[in-house]
Scaffold this motif. Structure first.
Motif, mmCIF file in Angstrom:
data_model
loop_
_atom_site.group_PDB
_atom_site.id
_atom_site.type_symbol
_atom_site.label_atom_id
_atom_site.label_comp_id
_atom_site.label_asym_id
_atom_site.label_seq_id
_atom_site.Cartn_x
_atom_site.Cartn_y
_atom_site.Cartn_z
ATOM 1 N N ALA A 1 -3.840 33.107 20.563
ATOM 2 C CA ALA A 1 -4.378 33.317 18.945
ATOM 3 C C ALA A 1 -3.137 33.139 18.152
ATOM 4 N N LYS A 2 -1.914 33.660 18.611
ATOM 5 C CA LYS A 2 -0.692 33.658 17.732
ATOM 6 C C LYS A 2 -0.390 32.265 17.470
ATOM 7 N N ALA A 3 -0.278 31.555 18.567
ATOM 8 C CA ALA A 3 -0.148 30.091 18.580
ATOM 9 C C ALA A 3 -0.768 29.161 17.661
ATOM 10 N N PHE A 4 -1.962 29.523 17.699
ATOM 11 C CA PHE A 4 -3.001 28.798 16.651
ATOM 12 C C PHE A 4 -3.091 29.182 15.310
ATOM 13 N N HIS A 5 -2.542 30.519 15.052
ATOM 14 C CA HIS A 5 -2.420 30.944 13.567
ATOM 15 C C HIS A 5 -1.093 30.230 13.134
ATOM 16 N N ALA A 6 0.127 30.174 14.195
ATOM 17 C CA ALA A 6 1.255 29.358 13.439
ATOM 18 C C ALA A 6 0.821 27.929 13.306
ATOM 19 N N ARG A 7 -0.117 27.322 13.864
ATOM 20 C CA ARG A 7 -0.385 25.988 13.818
ATOM 21 C C ARG A 7 -1.236 25.928 12.377
ATOM 22 N N THR A 8 -2.190 26.663 12.265
ATOM 23 C CA THR A 8 -3.282 26.503 11.085
ATOM 24 C C THR A 8 -3.030 27.369 9.999
ATOM 25 N N GLY A 9 -2.464 28.260 10.286
ATOM 26 C CA GLY A 9 -2.429 29.569 9.177
ATOM 27 C C GLY A 9 -3.746 30.412 9.067
ATOM 28 N N SER A 10 -4.725 29.991 10.009
ATOM 29 C CA SER A 10 -5.826 30.931 9.828
ATOM 30 C C SER A 10 -5.583 32.465 10.280
#
Length: 296
Positions: free
Chosen positions: A168-177
């Motif tokens: 989840a942290k990695a996808f937040h870093a990728r998308t800012g979601s």
């Protein structure tokens, strides 16, 4: 404002309350699960979340309840609440617990990122702290357990939840979601309060969960508050009741079971040992249901 929300695992014990709460607050909801949620205004789409193709297809499907609705055109998804998982150890082989929980979460986050879905709430767990499912009982490093406590589990379920938080942290870093991981305490369906008198006969029985609990209806509220609160980025938050699930005061539990464990703060008479201060501060969470209202 009405939102278009997908809930995974909405047929489960906790998920069914999440679906009900969202519907009660006027949202359009679709449930992704392996079994149908009966008697609900939310349609269930039977979905294997470990299959990326099924997840990508489901997230771009219409969420309306009936195929005879005036319009069955798919609408953009505002948020996903991802509760689907193998919920504990010892019900499936360990590798299946890990595979299903990790791959389903990856697939949901991957599809959400590529479809531009900006809010995902993920069910994590108090087991990440490494105490609940340790091979032999572990003493905590300190109490109460808070989000800064080092995660160090040894079991397949808790490891899957640690991996899911990192994903989840990695996808937040990728998308800012906004992706909020809820480390959930022991979930109590209202019918489960009937078991509490038996728990009280053995005060140490619920020691592994530090006597945590959260009413499923309060958990549903917490999930909805996460949907409503924008702009927090990636967050990990404990979800627990304000009090312990024991008829003994917290000080007595500490004295009996944790006499050498450092206590980081002054605790109230029955205050929880799974800190919920962060979710109160960030989401405005307030407990509405406690065991004392149900157990004579």
């Amino acid at each position: 404002m009405k939102k278009n929300i997908i809930v995974t695992g909405g047929s489960g014990m906790a998920g069914k309350w999440v679906v009900k709460d969202l519907l009660d607050h006027g949202h359009q909801v679709m449930n992704l699960d392996r079994t149908v949620l009966p008697n609900s205004a939310a349609r269930t789409m039977i979905t294997d979340l470990t299959d990326a193709g099924q997840v990508f297809n489901a997230l771009c499907s219409t969420t309306v309840r009936h195929e005879f609705s005036e319009s069955i055109k798919p609408a953009p998804i505002d948020a996903i609440i991802h509760f689907a998982a193998i919920p504990r150890i010892m019900t499936h082989p360990d590798n299946e617990v890990f595979r299903i929980n990790v791959m389903s979460t990856y697939n949901v986050l991957d599809a959400a990122s590529k479809y531009g879905i900006k809010k995902v709430i993920i069910a994590s767990s108090e087991t990440t702290y490494g105490i609940v499912f340790a091979d032999t009982y572990r003493m905590p490093e300190y109490l109460p357990l808070d989000e800064e406590y080092p995660v160090d589990p040894m079991d397949s379920y808790a490891m899957s939840k640690v991996i899911n938080e990192a994903t989840a942290k990695a996808f937040h870093a990728r998308t800012g979601s906004d992706i909020y991981c809820l480390r959930i305490g022991n979930v109590i369906d209202p019918v489960d309060y009937a078991k509490f008198p038996e728990y009280f006969k053995d005060p140490g029985f619920r020691r592994r969960i530090t006597w945590s609990y959260i009413d499923a209806r309060d958990l549903a509220t917490a999930a909805r508050l996460g949907v409503d609160k924008d702009g927090l980025g990636f967050q990990v938050m404990n979800v627990a009741a304000d009090d312990v699930s024991s008829d003994l005061p917290t000080a007595e539990l500490l004295k009996r079971f944790y006499p050498t464990v450092p206590v980081k703060k002054t605790l109230g008479e029955f205050e929880t040992l799974l800190s919920n201060e962060k979710i109160k501060r960030l989401l405005g969470f307030k407990q509405q249901y406690n065991w004392r209202s149900h157990v004579k």
